[in-house]
Design an enzyme around this catalytic site. Structure first.
Site, mmCIF file in Angstrom:
data_model
loop_
_atom_site.group_PDB
_atom_site.id
_atom_site.type_symbol
_atom_site.label_atom_id
_atom_site.label_comp_id
_atom_site.label_asym_id
_atom_site.label_seq_id
_atom_site.Cartn_x
_atom_site.Cartn_y
_atom_site.Cartn_z
ATOM 1 N N ALA A 43 -107.212 -5.084 -84.962
ATOM 2 C CA ALA A 43 -108.330 -6.221 -85.018
ATOM 3 C C ALA A 43 -109.747 -5.698 -84.891
ATOM 4 O O ALA A 43 -109.773 -4.616 -84.061
ATOM 5 C CB ALA A 43 -108.004 -7.334 -83.927
ATOM 6 N N GLY A 132 -115.617 12.199 -73.254
ATOM 7 C CA GLY A 132 -115.037 12.135 -74.724
ATOM 8 C C GLY A 132 -113.628 12.923 -75.183
ATOM 9 O O GLY A 132 -112.604 12.419 -74.276
ATOM 10 N N LYS A 202 -119.441 7.183 -66.132
ATOM 11 C CA LYS A 202 -118.555 8.174 -66.087
ATOM 12 C C LYS A 202 -118.443 9.105 -64.828
ATOM 13 O O LYS A 202 -117.193 9.310 -64.379
ATOM 14 C CB LYS A 202 -118.788 9.413 -67.134
ATOM 15 C CG LYS A 202 -118.771 8.759 -68.433
ATOM 16 C CD LYS A 202 -119.555 9.626 -69.702
ATOM 17 C CE LYS A 202 -119.254 9.020 -70.858
ATOM 18 N NZ LYS A 202 -120.406 9.717 -71.801
HETATM 19 N N1 HSE Z 1 -122.790 7.658 -75.900
HETATM 20 C C1 HSE Z 1 -121.792 8.591 -75.249
HETATM 21 C C2 HSE Z 1 -122.437 9.940 -75.242
HETATM 22 C C3 HSE Z 1 -120.814 8.442 -76.011
HETATM 23 O O1 HSE Z 1 -123.410 10.308 -75.909
HETATM 24 O O2 HSE Z 1 -121.972 10.718 -74.510
HETATM 25 C C4 HSE Z 1 -119.512 9.177 -75.294
HETATM 26 O O3 HSE Z 1 -119.368 8.372 -74.185
#
Ligand code: HSE
Length: 433
Positions: A43, A132, A202
């Site tokens: 979705a 990431g 983070k």
């Molecule tokens: N905007 C984030 C970065 C993407 O540039 O690291 C990953 O969390």
């Protein structure tokens, strides 16, 4: 092999990447998971006729996924705080496991979400939210489980690191930011990247899992990179340092330091070599010593790699019916310690100070005397006659580690001197000792 049904909410950069990698590597992933991971529903609030979903049911109503009784695992990739929170809480209430890449959601609402998930006996997995594609949450929660973790420091925003890297070559800030946005690295609101908010999300998660403390995003300190000048970048380099936008968390007996700010790091340290969109997280454990986790911190398939690792973990639980799971923050909830975040005045750091001084006798002595009165030890000092302009000369000082309170007081006095002009530029520095 059993089938485990996955529903994906959100088909943006990460959603598209996850769909593609799960489809492309389906056989390999099934072999690892011990079950077939089937995407049964997708979705996205926006119609995505442009994407070939290979016949998978599509809807523009994201709640269709969490309300579908056939879906075992909900993958939340819509981002943002409010709708994502509602979506995840509904999924938990419906007894579904959740995989998310949403660091903002976890940093801000994680305490509530994890409590609800534990009560419902489901997992909310969030590896992709931090750095990431780098499996750093797995490393901290599982690989380093034997360690007392003393500090964590990282380059955890790819966009910011890309900008600082390109600025070393003399490019303009706005230009590089635009490029990072076009490449799909930046947040929907890029001030989250450049002002350190994304990194603070983070860092909050890293610190909680590292130290075993509840999430306290609202107390994190953030300072962005938009005021960093090519002048300071060049002068830091001349002193043997590089300016990186770091998230730093340190566990102390009296609390934790939780801060994101531009930081001078020694050029000789591995982290100084982390350039472009790449991320790196340093973790100091009492048994293992210093470890570093390095790799792509943003991007479609790189982030999908971490999303899929979580899907595999959760799919194994679903397929086996196991009740064994790693606690959300790596510690049993009752083992979390209520350590508070320390105020910035109480943190300890080294400092780069740039003072604009009038070029006349005795000024350096006055500066040195103010620093000494506040117990600030000078590591190096740089002043070049060739940089005199309008009778003013920049004096650049690197200090040893000291309490920020002392530096604040010294700066107030330095700025009040009749022999200095304008504000003192202050950038924190770390040697990772
Ligand atoms: N905007 C984030 C970065 C993407 O540039 O690291 C990953 O969390």
């Amino acid at each position: 092999m059993k089938d485990v049904s996955v529903g994906i909410c959100g088909l943006g950069t990460v959603g598209g990447g996850t769909f593609n990698v799960l489809t492309r590597n389906a056989a390999l992933i099934a072999g690892r998971a011990g079950c077939n991971i089937r995407i049964t529903r997708v979705a996205s609030r926006r119609n995505r006729d442009d994407i070939d979903l290979g016949g998978v049911a599509f809807s523009t109503e994201i709640f269709d996924v969490v309300n579908d009784p056939a879906v075992d695992v909900v993958v939340e990739l819509i981002g943002g705080y409010d709708t994502a929170r509602e979506l995840v809480m509904t999924a938990i209430a419906n007894g579904k496991h959740v995989v998310t890449a949403n660091k903002a959601l976890i940093a801000v609402h994680g305490n509530e979400i994890f409590a609800a998930a534990e009560k419902a006996g489901v997992v909310v997995a969030y590896e992709a939210g931090v750095a990431g594609g780098i499996p750093v949450m797995k490393a901290i929660r599982e690989g380093l489980a034997g360690n007392r973790i003393d500090w964590i420091a990282g380059i955890i925003n790819g966009t910011g690191n890309y900008i600082l890297t390109e600025m070393r070559a003399g490019r303009a800030f706005a230009d590089v930011l635009k490029e990072a946005q076009d490449l799909g690295y930046a947040e929907a609101d890029p001030t989250f990247d450049v002002e350190g908010i994304d990194a603070a999300h983070k860092l909050t998660i890293l610190a909680s899992a590292g130290f075993g403390v509840p999430l306290q995003f609202e107390k994190a300190f953030t300072e962005g990179i938009s005021s960093i000048t090519p002048y300071d970048i060049a002068h830091a380099e001349q002193l043997g340092y590089r300016i990186k936008h770091l998230g730093i968390a340190r566990r102390r007996d009296d609390g934790i330091e939780l801060r994101v700010h531009p930081t001078l790091v020694p050029q000789s340290h591995l982290i100084a070599q982390v350039d472009g969109v790449l991320n790196a997280v340093l973790v100091e454990g009492d048994a293992v010593g210093q470890t570093m986790y390095y790799g792509p911190g943003a991007g479609d398939e790189a982030t999908a790699s971490a999303v899929i690792a979580d899907i595999v973990d959760v799919a194994r639980i679903v397929a086996s019916g196991s009740s064994l799971r790693v606690p959300h923050l790596g510690f049993a909830p009752e083992a979390l310690e209520n350590l508070d975040v320390l105020s910035m005045e109480d943190i300890q750091s080294a400092y780069y100070l740039r003072i604009t001084a009038l070029d006349r006798p005795g000024v350096l002595a006055k500066i040195a005397s103010i620093l000494s009165e506040h117990g600030i030890n000078i590591e190096s000092i740089m002043q070049k006659e060739s940089e005199v302009q309008d009778g003013r000369i920049p004096v650049i000082i690197l200090t040893h580690t000291v309490q920020e309170r002392q530096v604040n007081r010294a700066i107030e006095e330095l700025e009040a001197l009749a022999d200095t002009d304008g504000p003192v530029v202050r950038i924190r520095a770390e040697n990772f000792n």
